[in-house]
Design an enzyme around this catalytic site. Structure first.
Site, PDB file in Angstrom:
ATOM      1  N   CYS A 107       0.850  -1.188   0.000  1.00 15.74           N
ATOM      2  CA  CYS A 107       0.000   0.000   0.000  1.00 15.74           C
ATOM      3  C   CYS A 107       0.889   1.243   0.000  1.00 15.74           C
ATOM      4  O   CYS A 107       1.937   1.268   0.632  1.00 15.74           O
ATOM      5  CB  CYS A 107      -0.975   0.005   1.163  1.00 15.74           C
ATOM      6  SG  CYS A 107      -0.333   0.611   2.730  1.00 15.74           S
TER       7      CYS A 107
ATOM      8  N   HIS B  41       0.271   4.041   1.263  1.00 19.83           N
ATOM      9  CA  HIS B  41       0.134   4.890   2.458  1.00 19.83           C
ATOM     10  C   HIS B  41       1.064   4.484   3.588  1.00 19.83           C
ATOM     11  O   HIS B  41       1.545   5.334   4.325  1.00 19.83           O
ATOM     12  CB  HIS B  41      -1.324   4.866   2.939  1.00 19.83           C
ATOM     13  CG  HIS B  41      -2.274   5.371   1.912  1.00 19.83           C
ATOM     14  ND1 HIS B  41      -3.378   4.649   1.511  1.00 19.83           N
ATOM     15  CD2 HIS B  41      -2.276   6.500   1.173  1.00 19.83           C
ATOM     16  CE1 HIS B  41      -4.020   5.325   0.581  1.00 19.83           C
ATOM     17  NE2 HIS B  41      -3.374   6.445   0.360  1.00 19.83           N
ATOM     18  N   HIS B  42       1.293   3.164   3.752  1.00 22.38           N
ATOM     19  CA  HIS B  42       2.129   2.684   4.852  1.00 22.38           C
ATOM     20  C   HIS B  42       3.260   1.776   4.389  1.00 22.38           C
ATOM     21  O   HIS B  42       4.041   1.309   5.202  1.00 22.38           O
ATOM     22  CB  HIS B  42       1.270   1.918   5.870  1.00 22.38           C
ATOM     23  CG  HIS B  42       0.125   2.714   6.382  1.00 22.38           C
ATOM     24  ND1 HIS B  42      -1.158   2.573   5.884  1.00 22.38           N
ATOM     25  CD2 HIS B  42       0.055   3.684   7.318  1.00 22.38           C
ATOM     26  CE1 HIS B  42      -1.959   3.424   6.502  1.00 22.38           C
ATOM     27  NE2 HIS B  42      -1.257   4.107   7.379  1.00 22.38           N
TER      28      HIS B  42
ATOM     29  N   GLN C 194      -5.627  -0.371  -3.815  1.00 24.31           N
ATOM     30  CA  GLN C 194      -6.332  -1.449  -4.502  1.00 24.31           C
ATOM     31  C   GLN C 194      -7.264  -0.923  -5.583  1.00 24.31           C
ATOM     32  O   GLN C 194      -7.400  -1.528  -6.648  1.00 24.31           O
ATOM     33  CB  GLN C 194      -7.097  -2.289  -3.481  1.00 24.31           C
ATOM     34  CG  GLN C 194      -7.782  -3.498  -4.088  1.00 24.31           C
ATOM     35  CD  GLN C 194      -8.419  -4.383  -3.042  1.00 24.31           C
ATOM     36  OE1 GLN C 194      -7.917  -4.500  -1.923  1.00 24.31           O
ATOM     37  NE2 GLN C 194      -9.528  -5.008  -3.388  1.00 24.31           N
TER      38      GLN C 194
ATOM     39  N   HIS D 180      -5.501  -6.285   3.720  1.00 27.09           N
ATOM     40  CA  HIS D 180      -4.526  -5.209   3.866  1.00 27.09           C
ATOM     41  C   HIS D 180      -3.902  -5.272   5.261  1.00 27.09           C
ATOM     42  O   HIS D 180      -4.594  -5.095   6.264  1.00 27.09           O
ATOM     43  CB  HIS D 180      -5.203  -3.850   3.651  1.00 27.09           C
ATOM     44  CG  HIS D 180      -5.649  -3.658   2.235  1.00 27.09           C
ATOM     45  ND1 HIS D 180      -5.037  -2.775   1.391  1.00 27.09           N
ATOM     46  CD2 HIS D 180      -6.626  -4.265   1.518  1.00 27.09           C
ATOM     47  CE1 HIS D 180      -5.619  -2.826   0.204  1.00 27.09           C
ATOM     48  NE2 HIS D 180      -6.590  -3.726   0.262  1.00 27.09           N
TER      49      HIS D 180
ATOM     50  N   CYS E 276      -1.943  -3.224   6.605  1.00 28.61           N
ATOM     51  CA  CYS E 276      -1.960  -1.929   7.285  1.00 28.61           C
ATOM     52  C   CYS E 276      -3.223  -1.779   8.133  1.00 28.61           C
ATOM     53  O   CYS E 276      -3.228  -1.046   9.112  1.00 28.61           O
ATOM     54  CB  CYS E 276      -1.834  -0.770   6.291  1.00 28.61           C
ATOM     55  SG  CYS E 276      -3.148  -0.695   5.062  1.00 28.61           S
TER      56      CYS E 276
END
Length: 183
Positions: free
Chosen positions: A74, A76-77, A115, A143, A145
């Protein structure tokens, strides 16, 4: 890769560990190698992935490649999301080699992703390559995260879909595609 390894070593230091201790001594290099592997999609382009695996065909039925494993990070993380992808299309004079469908999935999954975008990129690419009458892509993924941090919901999954052409506009075709994916 040396710059990534140096940065990983600094991260190890910043979290309070000793990057020189036995178990961590090679971790910066191994992590850099792993990141290179996990993001290898940036070094790939559609033409090289597909090559000469587009074939003339008079087939007029849905082709479905189901349960394609996917592994991504991902954006974001930079934590993994893991799942499966189902890719279907209704040929319009050409069919794509089956392994190339999986390679298209991997090309986009092996990048920093969300995704939703991944699903769209796969659908658009299959559509552009095959000029299909319709394309459908569904991704189901877990996910980490969300499972390992934040709300810590270990058993949650996310499902996304993109339907193009007759898969979007023709209810019978859409229904057949969804039925094939569920069986």
């Amino acid at each position: 890769m040396d710059a990534i390894a140096t940065n990983i070593e600094q991260i190890i230091r910043n979290i309070g560990e000793d990057p020189a201790r036995e178990g961590l001594a090679d971790t910066p290099r191994r992590t850099a190698d792993a990141l290179r592997f996990l993001t290898q999609g940036y070094g790939k382009v559609v033409d090289d992935v597909v090559r000469n695996a587009l074939f003339e065909s008079d087939l007029e039925e849905i082709i479905l490649v189901k349960d394609i494993e996917l592994y991504s990070l991902c954006e974001h993380h930079m934590m993994p999301f893991i799942g499966k992808c189902h890719v279907g299309y209704l040929p319009n004079g050409k069919v794509l080699g089956i392994s190339k469908v999986a390679r298209i999935v991997d090309m986009f999954a092996r990048r920093l992703q969300i995704q939703e975008r991944l699903t769209q990129q796969i659908a658009n690419t299959v559509n552009e390559v095959t000029h299909a009458s319709g394309v459908g892509v569904i991704i189901e993924a877990q996910h980490l995260c969300m499972a390992m941090r934040g709300v810590q919901k270990q058993h949650s999954t996310m499902k996304t879909s993109v339907l193009l052409g007759s898969f979007r506009d023709a209810p019978d075709t859409r229904s057949e595609f969804l039925h094939l994916v569920d069986n």
